[in-house]
Design an enzyme around this catalytic site. Structure first.
Site, mmCIF file in Angstrom:
data_model
loop_
_atom_site.group_PDB
_atom_site.id
_atom_site.type_symbol
_atom_site.label_atom_id
_atom_site.label_comp_id
_atom_site.label_asym_id
_atom_site.label_seq_id
_atom_site.Cartn_x
_atom_site.Cartn_y
_atom_site.Cartn_z
ATOM 1 N N ASP A 209 38.569 46.293 19.134
ATOM 2 C CA ASP A 209 37.138 46.143 19.442
ATOM 3 C C ASP A 209 36.295 46.997 18.489
ATOM 4 O O ASP A 209 35.066 46.971 18.545
ATOM 5 C CB ASP A 209 36.844 46.435 20.916
ATOM 6 C CG ASP A 209 37.186 47.852 21.333
ATOM 7 O OD1 ASP A 209 37.770 48.604 20.521
ATOM 8 O OD2 ASP A 209 36.879 48.218 22.487
ATOM 9 N N LYS B 48 45.422 45.547 24.857
ATOM 10 C CA LYS B 48 45.282 47.011 24.843
ATOM 11 C C LYS B 48 44.082 47.395 25.713
ATOM 12 O O LYS B 48 43.029 46.764 25.631
ATOM 13 C CB LYS B 48 45.116 47.518 23.405
ATOM 14 C CG LYS B 48 44.915 49.039 23.307
ATOM 15 C CD LYS B 48 45.177 49.563 21.903
ATOM 16 C CE LYS B 48 44.042 49.408 20.937
ATOM 17 N NZ LYS B 48 42.775 50.054 21.315
ATOM 18 N N GLU C 91 44.981 58.429 20.295
ATOM 19 C CA GLU C 91 43.965 58.603 19.246
ATOM 20 C C GLU C 91 43.396 60.019 19.319
ATOM 21 O O GLU C 91 42.968 60.482 20.387
ATOM 22 C CB GLU C 91 42.830 57.578 19.417
ATOM 23 C CG GLU C 91 41.715 57.785 18.385
ATOM 24 C CD GLU C 91 40.724 56.627 18.272
ATOM 25 O OE1 GLU C 91 40.911 55.583 18.934
ATOM 26 O OE2 GLU C 91 39.754 56.787 17.505
HETATM 27 O O1 KIV Z 1 39.581 49.141 18.101
HETATM 28 C C1 KIV Z 1 40.349 49.704 17.304
HETATM 29 O O2 KIV Z 1 40.371 49.441 16.098
HETATM 30 C C2 KIV Z 1 41.250 50.721 17.837
HETATM 31 C C3 KIV Z 1 41.929 51.618 16.839
HETATM 32 C C4 KIV Z 1 40.993 52.702 16.444
HETATM 33 C C5 KIV Z 1 43.185 52.175 17.360
HETATM 34 O O3 KIV Z 1 41.408 50.846 19.002
#
Ligand code: KIV
Length: 265
Positions: free
Chosen positions: A45, A112, A181
């Protein structure tokens, strides 16, 4: 390369081989990333920031995520496709199931979600329905307005303990993977060792099972100040995106990236 599945990533964790993940938001980048041997493509996202020009991921919708997931999955080749459930799209089990179903039907192979222990019943429900999930802990960008900025998480013992306990509980509930993260490298190492499922890191040191970066960051296309955990792989790649991605894969696999300068204490 054979199709990357959850079994592939589990086997890599067991054997100590690092796996690679990069974001992609369209079919051209998906093809480049996959053809250079990246194991997992994240339809992040972060597209809110890098494609839409927003200042956070909060405005991103499920429709946006489905659109980009569909485009990426067309050319993902052997890479696994993981897609983010966006802000406030998984506030309860039913909503998480409905929106994950949309992402899976758009081509995602894993979803995710950002959070900690409160995700246990949601992860468990998704698992029952055949939807693998990756839980994103530490700096969770969807909560930037609660966190008060993009800051390293888990430096104090109480937060670190909560993250370790949550990781173990999420694995028990059926989470397929974890993503850490911006957490201290020592904490990331401890969590990676405490669970059997694969752990991906970004700004989490060299000891997680895999690494992820936002593709526009590692290609040095993102304007403004770069986070400490980013390395510019374009610098030594003669202007070739393919070479930059290949260098990233090589450096993650041989342990050159991330170096100590990309992590936090
Ligand atoms: O949205 C994204 O790109 C992420 C990464 C920073 C792991 O969650």
């Amino acid at each position: 390369m054979a199709k990357v599945t959850l079994s592939t990533l589990l086997e890599m964790k067991r054997s100590g081989e690092k796996f690679t993940c990069l974001t992609a938001y369209d079919s051209t980048h998906a093809h480049i990333v996959s053809s250079q041997g990246v194991d997992v493509i994240l339809v992040g996202d972060s597209l809110g920031n890098v494609c839409q020009g927003q200042t956070s991921t909060v405005p991103v919708t499920v429709d946006d995520m489905c659109y980009h997931t569909r485009n990426v999955s067309m050319k993902a080749g052997d890479a696994m496709v993981m897609s983010d459930l966006p802000f406030a799209s998984y506030t309860n089990e039913q909503q998480a199931l409905t929106n994950s179903t949309r992402l899976m039907q758009a081509g995602a192979e894993m979803v995710k979600l950002e959070g900690e222990a409160w995700l246990v019943p949601i992860v468990s429900r998704l698992r029952e329905q055949g939807i693998p999930s990756c839980v994103h802990l530490g700096l969770t960008p969807q909560s930037v307005h609660v966190l008060g900025g993009y800051k390293v998480q888990g430096r104090d013992q109480a937060r670190a303990n909560a993250m370790i306990e949550a990781s173990i509980a999420l694995e028990k509930a059926g989470a397929a993977m974890l993503l850490l993260e911006c957490v201290p490298s020592a904490l990331a190492r401890e969590i990676t060792r405490a669970v059997q499922i694969p752990v991906i890191g970004i700004g989490a040191g060299a000891d997680t099972d895999g690494q992820v970066l936002v593709i526009y960051d590692m290609l040095d296309m993102t304007p403004g100040r770069k986070p400490k955990f980013v390395k510019n792989f374009m610098a030594a790649s003669e202007g070739s995106v393919q070479q930059a991605v290949a260098a990233y894969v090589k450096e993650v696999k041989d342990g050159t990236f991330p170096g100590p300068e990309h992590g936090f204490e």
